[in-house]
Structures are given as C-alpha cells and as structure tokens.
Write a protein that holds these residues in place. Sequence first.
Motif, PDB file in Angstrom:
ATOM      1  N   SER A 137       0.730  -1.200  -0.193  1.00 21.18           N
ATOM      2  CA  SER A 137      -0.080  -0.102  -0.112  1.00 21.18           C
ATOM      3  C   SER A 137       0.951   1.358  -0.056  1.00 21.18           C
ATOM      4  N   HIS A 138       2.138   1.233   0.220  1.00 20.05           N
ATOM      5  CA  HIS A 138       2.924   2.438   0.337  1.00 20.05           C
ATOM      6  C   HIS A 138       3.719   2.516  -0.846  1.00 20.05           C
ATOM      7  N   VAL A 139       4.089   1.551  -1.539  1.00 24.11           N
ATOM      8  CA  VAL A 139       5.244   1.792  -2.708  1.00 24.11           C
ATOM      9  C   VAL A 139       4.587   1.000  -3.918  1.00 24.11           C
ATOM     10  N   GLY A 140       4.964   1.916  -4.927  1.00 20.91           N
ATOM     11  CA  GLY A 140       4.593   1.068  -6.369  1.00 20.91           C
ATOM     12  C   GLY A 140       5.862   0.751  -6.992  1.00 20.91           C
ATOM     13  N   PHE A 141       6.152  -0.441  -7.427  1.00 15.16           N
ATOM     14  CA  PHE A 141       7.563  -0.669  -8.091  1.00 15.16           C
ATOM     15  C   PHE A 141       7.166  -0.631  -9.773  1.00 15.16           C
ATOM     16  N   VAL A 142       7.929  -0.279 -10.282  1.00 17.84           N
ATOM     17  CA  VAL A 142       7.941  -0.342 -11.894  1.00 17.84           C
ATOM     18  C   VAL A 142       9.397  -1.041 -12.128  1.00 17.84           C
ATOM     19  N   PHE A 143       9.543  -2.227 -12.902  1.00 19.99           N
ATOM     20  CA  PHE A 143      10.613  -3.007 -13.305  1.00 19.99           C
ATOM     21  C   PHE A 143      11.107  -2.740 -14.675  1.00 19.99           C
ATOM     22  N   GLN A 144      12.452  -2.927 -14.957  1.00 17.19           N
ATOM     23  CA  GLN A 144      12.832  -2.754 -16.268  1.00 17.19           C
ATOM     24  C   GLN A 144      12.173  -4.066 -17.059  1.00 17.19           C
ATOM     25  N   SER A 145      11.951  -4.933 -16.735  1.00 18.06           N
ATOM     26  CA  SER A 145      11.405  -6.079 -17.654  1.00 18.06           C
ATOM     27  C   SER A 145       9.876  -6.095 -17.251  1.00 18.06           C
ATOM     28  N   GLY A 156       6.266  -3.000 -26.001  1.00 16.43           N
ATOM     29  CA  GLY A 156       7.201  -2.822 -24.834  1.00 16.43           C
ATOM     30  C   GLY A 156       6.635  -1.715 -24.111  1.00 16.43           C
ATOM     31  N   GLY A 157       6.533  -0.510 -24.745  1.00 12.78           N
ATOM     32  CA  GLY A 157       5.892   0.782 -24.014  1.00 12.78           C
ATOM     33  C   GLY A 157       4.770   0.638 -23.614  1.00 12.78           C
ATOM     34  N   GLN A 158       3.691  -0.087 -24.162  1.00 14.80           N
ATOM     35  CA  GLN A 158       2.338  -0.164 -23.805  1.00 14.80           C
ATOM     36  C   GLN A 158       2.312  -1.193 -22.603  1.00 14.80           C
ATOM     37  N   GLN A 159       3.375  -2.304 -22.554  1.00 19.90           N
ATOM     38  CA  GLN A 159       3.499  -3.212 -21.382  1.00 19.90           C
ATOM     39  C   GLN A 159       3.759  -2.442 -20.306  1.00 19.90           C
ATOM     40  N   GLN A 160       4.908  -1.349 -20.346  1.00 22.96           N
ATOM     41  CA  GLN A 160       5.285  -0.589 -19.345  1.00 22.96           C
ATOM     42  C   GLN A 160       4.245   0.134 -18.771  1.00 22.96           C
ATOM     43  N   PRO A 216      13.008   2.052 -15.709  1.00 22.60           N
ATOM     44  CA  PRO A 216      11.845   1.598 -16.527  1.00 22.60           C
ATOM     45  C   PRO A 216      12.047   1.780 -18.006  1.00 22.60           C
ATOM     46  N   THR A 217      12.960   2.665 -18.522  1.00 21.61           N
ATOM     47  CA  THR A 217      13.156   2.660 -20.243  1.00 21.61           C
ATOM     48  C   THR A 217      14.268   1.659 -20.396  1.00 21.61           C
ATOM     49  N   GLY A 218      14.816   1.014 -19.671  1.00 18.15           N
ATOM     50  CA  GLY A 218      16.031   0.084 -20.118  1.00 18.15           C
ATOM     51  C   GLY A 218      15.677  -0.744 -21.271  1.00 18.15           C
ATOM     52  N   SER A 219      14.431  -1.163 -21.621  1.00 19.57           N
ATOM     53  CA  SER A 219      14.051  -2.087 -22.356  1.00 19.57           C
ATOM     54  C   SER A 219      13.587  -1.517 -23.567  1.00 19.57           C
ATOM     55  N   LEU A 220      13.190  -0.300 -23.731  1.00 15.34           N
ATOM     56  CA  LEU A 220      12.542   0.246 -24.517  1.00 15.34           C
ATOM     57  C   LEU A 220      13.078   1.138 -25.594  1.00 15.34           C
ATOM     58  N   ASP A 221      12.569   1.493 -26.725  1.00 18.75           N
ATOM     59  CA  ASP A 221      13.229   2.009 -28.049  1.00 18.75           C
ATOM     60  C   ASP A 221      13.039   3.563 -27.294  1.00 18.75           C
ATOM     61  N   ALA A 223       8.143 -19.730  -0.131  1.00 20.39           N
ATOM     62  CA  ALA A 223       7.905 -18.571   0.719  1.00 20.39           C
ATOM     63  C   ALA A 223       8.792 -17.686   0.846  1.00 20.39           C
ATOM     64  N   LYS A 224      10.264 -18.434   0.747  1.00 21.31           N
ATOM     65  CA  LYS A 224      11.418 -17.761   0.966  1.00 21.31           C
ATOM     66  C   LYS A 224      12.008 -17.041  -0.337  1.00 21.31           C
ATOM     67  N   VAL A 225      11.161 -17.301  -1.363  1.00 15.42           N
ATOM     68  CA  VAL A 225      11.944 -16.692  -2.503  1.00 15.42           C
ATOM     69  C   VAL A 225      11.943 -15.140  -2.263  1.00 15.42           C
ATOM     70  N   ASP A 226      13.209 -14.734  -2.793  1.00 13.25           N
ATOM     71  CA  ASP A 226      13.711 -13.277  -2.667  1.00 13.25           C
ATOM     72  C   ASP A 226      13.214 -12.574  -3.632  1.00 13.25           C
ATOM     73  N   PRO A 227      12.242 -11.726  -3.296  1.00  9.73           N
ATOM     74  CA  PRO A 227      11.768 -10.913  -4.564  1.00  9.73           C
ATOM     75  C   PRO A 227      12.955  -9.864  -5.175  1.00  9.73           C
ATOM     76  N   ALA A 228      13.876  -9.507  -4.413  1.00  5.05           N
ATOM     77  CA  ALA A 228      14.656  -8.426  -4.873  1.00  5.05           C
ATOM     78  C   ALA A 228      15.618  -9.270  -5.960  1.00  5.05           C
ATOM     79  N   ARG A 229      15.816 -10.556  -5.649  1.00  3.96           N
ATOM     80  CA  ARG A 229      16.842 -11.410  -6.525  1.00  3.96           C
ATOM     81  C   ARG A 229      16.276 -11.660  -7.667  1.00  3.96           C
ATOM     82  N   VAL A 230      14.953 -12.298  -7.729  1.00  4.73           N
ATOM     83  CA  VAL A 230      14.279 -12.875  -8.884  1.00  4.73           C
ATOM     84  C   VAL A 230      13.661 -11.697  -9.486  1.00  4.73           C
ATOM     85  N   LEU A 231      13.410 -10.461  -9.143  1.00  7.33           N
ATOM     86  CA  LEU A 231      12.878  -9.401  -9.981  1.00  7.33           C
ATOM     87  C   LEU A 231      13.919  -8.408 -10.395  1.00  7.33           C
ATOM     88  N   THR A 232      14.819  -8.146  -9.688  1.00  5.76           N
ATOM     89  CA  THR A 232      15.960  -7.167 -10.370  1.00  5.76           C
ATOM     90  C   THR A 232      17.255  -7.629 -10.245  1.00  5.76           C
TER      91      THR A 232
END
Lengths: 230, 467
Positions: free
Chosen positions: A85-93, A148-152, A172-177, B456-465
């Motif tokens: 509830s406090h953070v949102g993650f956006v990943f490269q992939s 890719g852009g739409q997925q992101q 967040p833009t690492g995989s995009l043109d 349950a112990k999968v480390d999200p930091a490792r597998v995601l980034t």
Amino acid sequence: MEAISLVVVGHLKKNYQPKQCILNDVNLRIEDAEFVAITGKSGSGKTTLLNIIGGLDSDYEGQVEVAGKVLSTLSDDELSAYRNSHVGFVFQSFHLMPHLSCLENVLLPSAFNQGKAVETAFTQQALALLAMVGVAEKAHEFPNCLSGGQQQRVAIARALLMQPKLLLCDEPTGSLDDESAGDIIQLFAKLNAEQGMTIVVVTHDADVALKATRTIHLRQCGVMEEGQCL
Amino acid sequence: MSIKKRWQFILSSLIRHRKHFMLSSIGIVTGIMAFSFFWALSAGVSQVVLGEIFPVKTLEVVPRSLGVNVGPIQLGLGADALTQKSVTAIQAVPNVTKVYPKMKVTTPMVGVGGKKYLGNDLQIEILAEGIDPGLVAGDVDSQFKFEATPVSAPLQSCKTDLQCGDNGYCYDAPNLSWRYQNLNPGFAYCRHYIPVLASQHLVEIFNGVVRRAHDFPKLNPQFVIGYDWDIILGSSVVRRSEASKKYHYKVRLVGFSDQAMWLGLTFPLPVVQKFNTLFHGAEAAQTFHSVTVKVDRKDQIAAVSQKIEQLGFDIKDSGAARASFIILVTTLVFLVISLIIVGVAAVNIMHVYFMLIYERQVEIGLMRALGAKRSDIRWVILGEAGLVGIMSGIVGVVLALLSSQVIDYISRYYVPDFPYKPSSYFVFDAGVVVTAVLLSVGFCMLGAYFPASRAAKVDPARVLTGQ
Ligand SMILES: Nc1ncnc2c1ncn2[C@@H]1O[C@H](COP(=O)(O)OP(=O)(O)OP(=O)(O)O)[C@@H](O)[C@H]1O
Ligand SMILES: [Mg+2]
C-alpha cells in the motif's frame, strides 16, 4: 523543526559478501512530490538502494524511514503490507503475468490488500488508471499482444493501483526504444506535476535525469554526489 | 489475502500447470489405488470369512477335558458334559448377556429323503444337536416356527397329510416302508413336523463337493426351506450301534443359521431333551454338551473368555481368531506396500514441486513485491497440493473400484464355483474412500511442504531485479 521527509536514509550500509563495498554510509532525503533520478555506474548499488527503500530487501545496516515507518522495525508481514500500500514498483522487464489480462494484471495488488475495499471499486480504479496511462483499449487483452511501451504503461498502472506515496522505478526505460522511452518519461513528469506523485527512478538514461527535479549520482562504495537541480 | 482470493490463485495455477500436476500425481494415484484396492479386498474377504465362515458374535463354551492318548484311542479325563449348575455359573459371569445351552443327540439317527429334488432318496446317518430357540429366532423362515410342539391328547385320527394342517402330517405307522418300533401300531394320527435348522456350510459342502460325487443338481438354499424328510431315531448305518427301540419322525427345514451345527441338523432344545430322555432316562435332559454365550459387545469377548476359562471350562476355537489374524497380517503387508508407493510418490511430488517453484519464482517474487505475505505463498502452494491430493485420491479410488469390478466380473463368469464363493470380493465403504482421499491429500501436502517453504522464502529482490 524541519518537516519530516518522505524518505530518510541514514548511515545505510550494505554488502552482499564480507569485505565487499556496495553501499557504505549512504545518507539521503527525498521530499514529498519530488522526482528524483538516481544514476551511477553499473554495479554501483542503485538497484540495491531502491530495493531497500521499497522494503524488498531488509538485510542492511543503518536506518531507512519511509512515511514515518522505520522499515527495520517492521515484521515480514508488515513489510508485505507496506509494499502493498505504500510503494509502487516499476521494473525494467515489466513483470506482467502473461496468463492475466492487462486489467487483471493491474488488479493484482488488490488481491494482497488487507483492507476491506470493494472489488468493484478496484476495478473502476484500474480502468481509470489504464485510461490515464493511455492503454484503456487494451484492458482485456493479454500482455503479449502489447508493445514494450504499452506493457510498461500497464505496469505503471499496476504500481499506482493501491495509491502509493512513492513510485520506485528501476530502469523503466531500459528495455524500450527511444520513442517509447520518451513517452514513459513524459508520463512520469505528468504524474509528478499533476498529481504530486513522489517518483524515484534509477536510470542510465540522460533524458530521464534531465526531466527529474533532482539527480543523485551513486559512486562505487556509496559516495554520493548531488547533481544539479533543475 | 482473503480465502476466496487464495482459492482463485490456486485454481488458476492448477489449470495453468495441469500437465505438471497430472504427471506428478501418477505415483500418488497408483499408490492410492493399491491402498483402497487392498483395503476393500480385505474388507470383502473378512466379510465372507468372519461373517459367514466364522461368525464371531458369540463364544462357544465346552467342558474341559484332558485327552490322554492310549494307542489309537484318546481317553478323556474330566467332565464330558455340562450340568445345569455349570450353565448357571457361566450366566453369572459379568458382561454375559445370555447363555444358550446346547445338547447333542446321544443316540444314532438316520435320515431318509431327498427324492423330490435329487430324484432318489438319500439315506444317511445324521448328527444332531438341540439349541435354545431364542438363539436362532432371527434365522427362522417367517412362515414357520422353531419350537417343540408336543402331540396333544386326544390324538386326532387321519387318513392323509392334508387333514393335519400346514404344519402336520398323518403318521401312519404300518404303511411305512422300514421297520421300527411304533408307539401306537395300527393307528394313524396327526403329528407336527419337527422343525430343524441347517448350517449354510451344509449347502456349501453339498453344492461344492457332494453333488459332484453323486451327480445331483445344485441346491438353492432359499428354495429347500420348507422341505421335509423322515428320520429314524435309534437307527444307524453302523449295525452295532442300532438301538433296540426305534422312533420315526418327520422333520422340516425351517431355515439356515450361523448357530446351527456345521455337519448335521439342529433341533429345538426341548426336542433333543426328549430324544435323549427316551434312551438314557430323565437325567439326560439336564446334560448339556456346550453353551453358547452372548456377550454385550465384541470387545468384551476376550475378557469374558478368560473369566469362563477360570471357572474351569474351555472356549472352543472357532478358527475365527486365526483366520482374522491371517487376513489382518496379509492386509497389513499390502497396505504397507501401498503406503511405500504413496511415500515414494510424495518424494516424486516434492521434486516436481521444486521444479515448478523454480519455474515460477518470478511470479512468486512478483506476488511478494506486490504485497503477498509469506503465509499467502505457502498457503497457495499447499492448497494446490491439497487439491491435487483430493483429485488423485478420488481418481485412485475410482480406478480401484473399476479394477475390482473387472475382477468380480471375471470371477463371476470365468471362475468355477467353490464353497463360499462371494458375488464380490470387495467392500468399498465410506471409510475406505475417506481414508484414501485423506491419505492422498496428506502425502501430497507432505511432498509440497518443503517446496512451499522454499517458495515462501523466494527473495523478490533477487528474482525481479537481480542479474
Ligand atoms: N543478490 C546478490 N548477491 C550478491 N551480490 C549482488 C547481489 N545483487 C547485487 N549484487 C552485487 O552488488 C553490486 C550492486 O548491484 P546493483 O544491482 O545494486 O547495481 P546497479 O547499480 O543496479 O547496477 P546496474 O546498473 O548494472 O543495474 C554489484 O556488484 C552486484 O554484482
Ligand atoms: Mg540495477
């Protein structure tokens, strides 16, 4: 007394192996509604820092405080709730689930919500977010059918669903043109300007750094330099 | 995460990974199939062996006698019979519901009859005993009574059986074709048939063995109820044993009973008391040869046996204890084999799960990053295993059921008859099904336990980034 910052990192130390030096005595404040870019060489610990602020990594020394919560004092379940509830993650992939439609992907965080919010309210919120990021018409398609852009964009909508205080984006833009990358940066700038969303973006991309209100440069072993403020 | 959401995750993941789950459940299905098959087989065989061959609802108490071998002859030391006093003593043992004394007929007897069904009259020596009618009340065919019905005076004279009602016949001594002592020569009068019970063993032996030697038709036990034939008390095929007096009666089969003598006829006790009195005097009416003891509950049988033995009597070994022991041991061996199969299957499931979790670690890491708790992840993985377990259990039981049907079918149509051949060798009751499914669920979840902890112990930091 100075108002408390959204993110306060004090004397943060982190290494994966003994004698390694990745983050050493990092001190950092991020204020509400800031758009911060973190840059640095590969291996300088940008992702590591972001994961620690996001509560994905709790194995470190020093103090990390986000929205008044000292992360090291939270239990694993409380950290889960914090991430929800406090953070949102956006990943490269992107990390969209291929078997779920875009709408279902956006709704995913609501499954882990511990509050009593109504499902239909989440669905409306998700549709509104998809429209806001510009992929409303893709709501019922599967991620594979999107560029890719739409997925992101879908991933950004997912990160925003639970109305977090802080958006953490790792390249967040690492995989995009270039064009899609530009659009995404535009979206971040808009989010920050119009909704006052606090955004932290780890990037190699100079364009992103330029759009940000502040740039932090990480050097190997945690030596930090403040970039110029715009 | 709500229970409903968890189940949604479980179902969607089961559907997505159905091939893996199907492969991983082959072992458990096989094990559960073997388990329920052998359990049902054992229950079916027990039912025949303990329910029909050796019914164990009662104890058979006999006088204690020490056999001393003297050449070919065994001399009995000690009592050879039970008196009314012994019967009273046994009745007084705690937890004994009721005692039913039994008395052997102590005079030889020959039976003549069977022409109607077999085409020829059989003449055979008959062994018989008397039994308390109360013990067999449930086994008597509803149209007949199992009781001694003395001839009432004055005697009703007759010419044909029809004049004597449903349960009587016209006793016309001079016209009978064999020689015997007649109480009222020259006078025909009505008499009641003496009701007798037979043991199912007798029919089994007749249909299985006797009829083959003599080329007789097979008898349907239900159909021969009500059939009557003659007996001559005091007569014997062993000439030396022939008594000086002979009495003629007609008997009628009124039912089959577990309590009836294996190879012989069973009369109401008062009838045998009368027979024995005719040859051995009044005292013979109080000389019993065994006592059937009914116990409140099956589990009290051991304690009651011990008490009775302390009183100086013996308990007749019905063979049931040995038979049930053999069945138990055989069943245990097969169940242990099934459990080993299930156990190996659980290891197999563990491997498949470790692989699946490795494959799904990004998905799991993402769930964690988006706020799933460790317990949510564990719950979902164990829930998947539980569902796979339920399905494997059901499939295993269904396969066992199908194979039992095939075996019963083959037995019915391709295996020649043998004594006590059952129509089915299997009993599938709710107990088998529930146990099999629980076992399957248990082992699936056991197999998934460590993989679930790892997930349950999968480390999200490792597998995601991580790189
Ligand atoms: N799980 C891990 N175990 C061991 N070492 C790790 C782990 N994750 C990262 N590292 C190491 O820590 C250092 C910092 O990694 P990090 O991913 O934070 O760098 P980064 O600045 O994000 O690099 P990049 O720009 O390549 O993404 C690197 O040297 C990396 O090899
Ligand atoms: Mg990185």
